[in-house]
Write an enzyme that holds these catalytic residues in place. Structure first.
Site, PDB file in Angstrom:
ATOM      1  N   GLU A 259      -7.881 -11.857   5.169  1.00  0.00           N
ATOM      2  CA  GLU A 259      -8.647 -10.616   5.089  1.00  0.00           C
ATOM      3  C   GLU A 259      -9.840 -10.716   4.140  1.00  0.00           C
ATOM      4  O   GLU A 259     -10.355  -9.705   3.678  1.00  0.00           O
ATOM      5  CB  GLU A 259      -7.744  -9.445   4.702  1.00  0.00           C
TER       6      GLU A 259
ATOM      7  N   HIS B  69       0.808  -1.221   0.000  1.00  0.00           N
ATOM      8  CA  HIS B  69       0.000   0.000   0.000  1.00  0.00           C
ATOM      9  C   HIS B  69       0.843   1.274   0.000  1.00  0.00           C
ATOM     10  O   HIS B  69       0.304   2.341   0.281  1.00  0.00           O
ATOM     11  CB  HIS B  69      -0.915   0.025   1.232  1.00  0.00           C
TER      12      HIS B  69
ATOM     13  N   ASP C 105      -9.887  -5.011   5.949  1.00  0.00           N
ATOM     14  CA  ASP C 105     -10.330  -5.659   4.712  1.00  0.00           C
ATOM     15  C   ASP C 105     -11.336  -6.763   5.004  1.00  0.00           C
ATOM     16  O   ASP C 105     -12.275  -6.971   4.220  1.00  0.00           O
ATOM     17  CB  ASP C 105      -9.129  -6.225   3.951  1.00  0.00           C
TER      18      ASP C 105
END
Length: 258
Positions: A153, A50, A179
């Site tokens: 997730e 990310h 998530d």
């Protein structure tokens, strides 16, 4: 450092029943990462899923943190042999695999972090050998000390959770609670019975199969509560969030800032 004296500090803490904390590194600042490695954290969670951190920056972080207390772990973008190979060959001592929500992905993660015959890692670790903290046979040491962490997730992972947590070579199961909340249709909300039930099911499975379990935590109160639930591995705040927190502590009482 005496020969044969180094052990992965995260594994050592977890095996002793103690919590292990990783500060999340999201910016390509080698100096910030090196300083974070001296603050008491067990490892740096270098975020490559990310954030814009590149392999070159990761290698510089490994170089800059040699001899410092915190180990360097990297979260790769996807579960593939080649993504793990590239960060391992920079000298990291842990790989975090996102969305490892099937038995096949968990097996791929485990194989990516071990040399044959136990795994499928390639042998081109010339750079890693030069910065590994334990002198001698890098390949044997890496097989023993590198940690494989699978992130759960997705709600669909619950259908295979026992097969995932039973996978040999996976050291820890980390729950990506945000998530997972989105996957359950909860839009990231955390205080929801459906999310709590999913988390409890994952924790139970991981513990039955001898795996450490982790999740994000940003306050001491959260850590204490989560430890009561069986968690020992924690992803702490990012370096940016810690900067913001420090600024609020200074400026807030003065009526300055946001």
């Amino acid at each position: 450092m005496e020969p044969n004296s180094w052990h992965n500090p995260v594994r050592a803490a977890l095996q002793a029943g103690q919590p292990a904390f990783g500060v999340t590194i999201t910016t390509p600042s080698v100096e910030a990462a090196a300083h974070a490695a001296t603050l008491g954290f067990h490892f740096l969670w270098v975020e490559m899923e990310h954030s814009p951190v590149t392999l070159e920056t990761l290698r510089l972080i490994v170089l800059a943190t040699r001899g410092l207390p915190a180990a360097v772990f990297a979260r790769v973008p996807v579960v593939e042999l080649w993504t793990a190979k590239r960060v391992l060959d920079q000298g990291v001592s842990g790989v975090i695999f996102p969305f490892a929500g099937t038995e096949e992905k968990a097996a791929c993660a485990a194989a990516a972090c071990r040399y044959p015959p136990a795994g499928r890692r390639g042998s081109g670790a010339g750079l890693a050998i030069r910065t590994w903290p334990l002198p001698g046979n890098y390949h044997d040491s890496a097989d023993e000390e590198v940690m494989t962490i699978c992130v759960i997730e997705e709600a669909s992972a619950l259908r295979q959770i026992d097969d995932i947590t039973a996978t040999q070579g996976v050291d820890a199961i980390f729950i990506g609670t945000s998530d997972l909340s989105f996957s359950l249709g909860l839009r990231g909300r955390q205080d929801e019975p459906a999310l709590d039930a999913a988390i409890a099911r994952i924790v139970d499975s991981a513990r039955r199969h001898g795996k450490f379990v982790g999740r994000p935590a940003t306050t001491p109160e959260q850590v204490r509560r989560f430890m009561e639930q069986g968690f020992l591995l924690f992803q702490a705040a990012t370096e940016i969030s810690l900067m913001e927190s420090g600024a609020r502590q200074l400026l807030g009482p003065l009526g300055i800032g946001r």
